[in-house]
Design a protein around this motif. Sequence first.
Motif, PDB file in Angstrom:
ATOM      1  N   SER A  30       6.032  14.917  37.368  1.00 52.90           N
ATOM      2  CA  SER A  30       5.663  13.585  37.856  1.00 52.90           C
ATOM      3  C   SER A  30       6.783  12.942  38.663  1.00 52.90           C
ATOM      4  N   SER A  31       7.954  13.590  38.705  1.00 54.87           N
ATOM      5  CA  SER A  31       9.053  13.011  39.481  1.00 54.87           C
ATOM      6  C   SER A  31       9.075  13.573  40.903  1.00 54.87           C
ATOM      7  N   ASP A  32       8.148  14.488  41.199  1.00 57.71           N
ATOM      8  CA  ASP A  32       8.136  15.086  42.534  1.00 57.71           C
ATOM      9  C   ASP A  32       7.233  14.274  43.469  1.00 57.71           C
ATOM     10  N   PRO A  33       7.742  13.913  44.653  1.00 56.21           N
ATOM     11  CA  PRO A  33       6.924  13.116  45.574  1.00 56.21           C
ATOM     12  C   PRO A  33       5.656  13.838  46.022  1.00 56.21           C
ATOM     13  N   ALA A  40       9.155  12.579  32.915  1.00 58.40           N
ATOM     14  CA  ALA A  40       9.048  11.117  33.015  1.00 58.40           C
ATOM     15  C   ALA A  40      10.430  10.478  32.989  1.00 58.40           C
ATOM     16  N   ASP A  41      11.408  11.172  32.368  1.00 59.49           N
ATOM     17  CA  ASP A  41      12.766  10.627  32.312  1.00 59.49           C
ATOM     18  C   ASP A  41      13.343  10.416  33.708  1.00 59.49           C
ATOM     19  N   ARG A  42      12.778  11.084  34.705  1.00 61.19           N
ATOM     20  CA  ARG A  42      13.302  10.923  36.061  1.00 61.19           C
ATOM     21  C   ARG A  42      12.501   9.928  36.887  1.00 61.19           C
ATOM     22  N   THR A  43      11.523   9.265  36.247  1.00 57.57           N
ATOM     23  CA  THR A  43      10.660   8.378  37.027  1.00 57.57           C
ATOM     24  C   THR A  43      10.937   6.903  36.779  1.00 57.57           C
ATOM     25  N   GLY A  44      11.685   6.582  35.724  1.00 61.76           N
ATOM     26  CA  GLY A  44      11.920   5.179  35.395  1.00 61.76           C
ATOM     27  C   GLY A  44      10.747   4.522  34.678  1.00 61.76           C
ATOM     28  N   ARG A  45       9.685   5.298  34.412  1.00 62.58           N
ATOM     29  CA  ARG A  45       8.524   4.718  33.707  1.00 62.58           C
ATOM     30  C   ARG A  45       8.696   4.872  32.197  1.00 62.58           C
ATOM     31  N   ASP A  77      -7.179  11.457  28.741  1.00 63.36           N
ATOM     32  CA  ASP A  77      -6.818  12.864  28.553  1.00 63.36           C
ATOM     33  C   ASP A  77      -5.463  13.205  29.152  1.00 63.36           C
ATOM     34  N   ASP A  78      -4.751  12.203  29.620  1.00 68.54           N
ATOM     35  CA  ASP A  78      -3.465  12.460  30.266  1.00 68.54           C
ATOM     36  C   ASP A  78      -2.319  11.958  29.404  1.00 68.54           C
ATOM     37  N   ILE A  79      -1.158  12.561  29.624  1.00 72.47           N
ATOM     38  CA  ILE A  79       0.030  12.070  28.934  1.00 72.47           C
ATOM     39  C   ILE A  79       1.198  12.044  29.916  1.00 72.47           C
ATOM     40  N   LEU A  80       2.000  10.998  29.815  1.00 67.83           N
ATOM     41  CA  LEU A  80       3.254  10.920  30.575  1.00 67.83           C
ATOM     42  C   LEU A  80       4.351  11.195  29.560  1.00 67.83           C
ATOM     43  N   TYR A  81       5.181  12.204  29.810  1.00 66.37           N
ATOM     44  CA  TYR A  81       6.135  12.623  28.786  1.00 66.37           C
ATOM     45  C   TYR A  81       7.342  13.307  29.400  1.00 66.37           C
ATOM     46  N   SER A  82       8.280  13.689  28.527  1.00 65.88           N
ATOM     47  CA  SER A  82       9.378  14.539  28.975  1.00 65.88           C
ATOM     48  C   SER A  82       9.501  15.688  27.995  1.00 65.88           C
ATOM     49  N   ALA A  83       9.509  16.910  28.540  1.00 71.94           N
ATOM     50  CA  ALA A  83       9.491  18.114  27.702  1.00 71.94           C
ATOM     51  C   ALA A  83      10.760  18.263  26.878  1.00 71.94           C
TER      52      ALA A  83
END
Length: 425
Positions: free
Chosen positions: A295-298, A328-333, A341-347
């Motif tokens: 999610s951090s990739d444009p 997500a850690d690189r997105t500031g969110r 059904d979606d998740i925003l996370y950091s592996a």
Amino acid sequence: MIDNRPKKTKAFIAGVNLNDPNFDYYMTELADLTEANNMEVVGRAEQKAENIVAGTYFGVGKINQIKSMAQGLKAKVLVLNDELSPVQIRNLEKMTKLRVIDRTELILEIFASRARTKQAKLQVALARLQYELPRLHPSENNLDQQRGGGMSNRGAGETKLELNRRTIGKQISAIKKELKAVASQEEIKASRRNQSRIPKVALVGYTNAGKSTTMNGLLKAFDHEGSDKQVFVKNMLFATLDTSVRKIDIDNNKGFILSDTVGFISKLPHNLVESFKATLQEARDADLLVNVVDSSDPNMIQMVRTTQKVLNEISAGNIPMITAYNKADRTGRNYPQIEGDDILYSATDEKSIRMLADLITKRIFAGYGEFELLLPLSDGKELAFLHEHAQVNKEEFKDDGVHVSANIAPSDQARFKKFMIAENA
Ligand SMILES: Nc1nc2c(ncn2[C@@H]2O[C@H](COP(=O)(O)OP(=O)(O)OP(=O)(O)O)[C@@H](O)[C@H]2O)c(=O)[nH]1
Ligand SMILES: [Mg+2]
């Protein structure tokens, strides 16, 4: 400080833009692929056009421009954004005095350098031979005879070409045979997994999105045996070429089988997708796909589209799916966070991994019920079936029978109806 690293080959990348809205994205990918193949991108060029020039890919003016730019930048290789015909490659090499590689060749070279196991090596070799077969040409394979010139050499040239075709044809059948043998061993393992009713989850997605890191996170959070099951992670395209399959035992006895496999990229050569079908089998057999997205990739949106396209190509387009927006850690969110059904996370974040595991188990165990059963002591068959096909949470042998508490799949509930004494909410 002295830099002892070997100098990378300098490459110039270029493509014809046929008014494709994704052109810039493809060129960015091409640059990443070139770097992944251990070359340095020193310059780039594009030509806007209505058509590809049949014999030379670019028009003559553009070719001269590329030649002088590449010379100025000391480039040795010209990398092109499409799959070219052998004639186009030969003409471009003659005109630019550079080594010319097309997109397919580039991806094949990366795969070849990454392949570690026998199966991956065979699959890459097969794709390469299938790429080469229609590209054999008398003038390339017959330089000695050609050099003499004249009609008298034509017959001999064709014979040599036929011979080369036959040799490659034979190599292709030999590799296919070997692959079949490897695949059938894998199939035995896979069919055992398919027989047991433990749900199967497959990590899929664009290359470098964090699939392997996600698998390692889940293994670390839920595996009690140690870290020897961890899979290979690296910040590079196509770090994973082989499928790894692991059992993930979630605390509340809701286990699943998780597989991690090769990542995708746009315009994956058709031969490569074909030869990797066996490796991608796990994805096709899955009950649930977890589409890992960076999610951090444009270029995230195009990456999601690419993944969907490849999934359709391997007939896995209709399997239920969770979209897992990683890094997500690189997105500031704020993360972790679930939306439908979606998740925003950091592996790499344990809280995220636990939330992802929760989302996965909710999806795969939807419709499952936890039942209290009383099985007759005389009937070992039913108990064995439960151990094979359900999650047994508790079993106690008493005088009146075996008291079992188990999570049972919707399709098996009717079979056990007569033994049910309660359903746990
Ligand atoms: N900052 C950050 N980096 C991550 C995260 N997850 C993965 N990475 C990094 O992203 C890179 C790629 O991770 P992998 O797990 O190898 O990606 P993959 O999807 O398995 O990639 P391929 O096997 O090449 O298709 C590695 O450098 C990881 O450390 C994350 O949540 N945050
Ligand atoms: Mg990987």
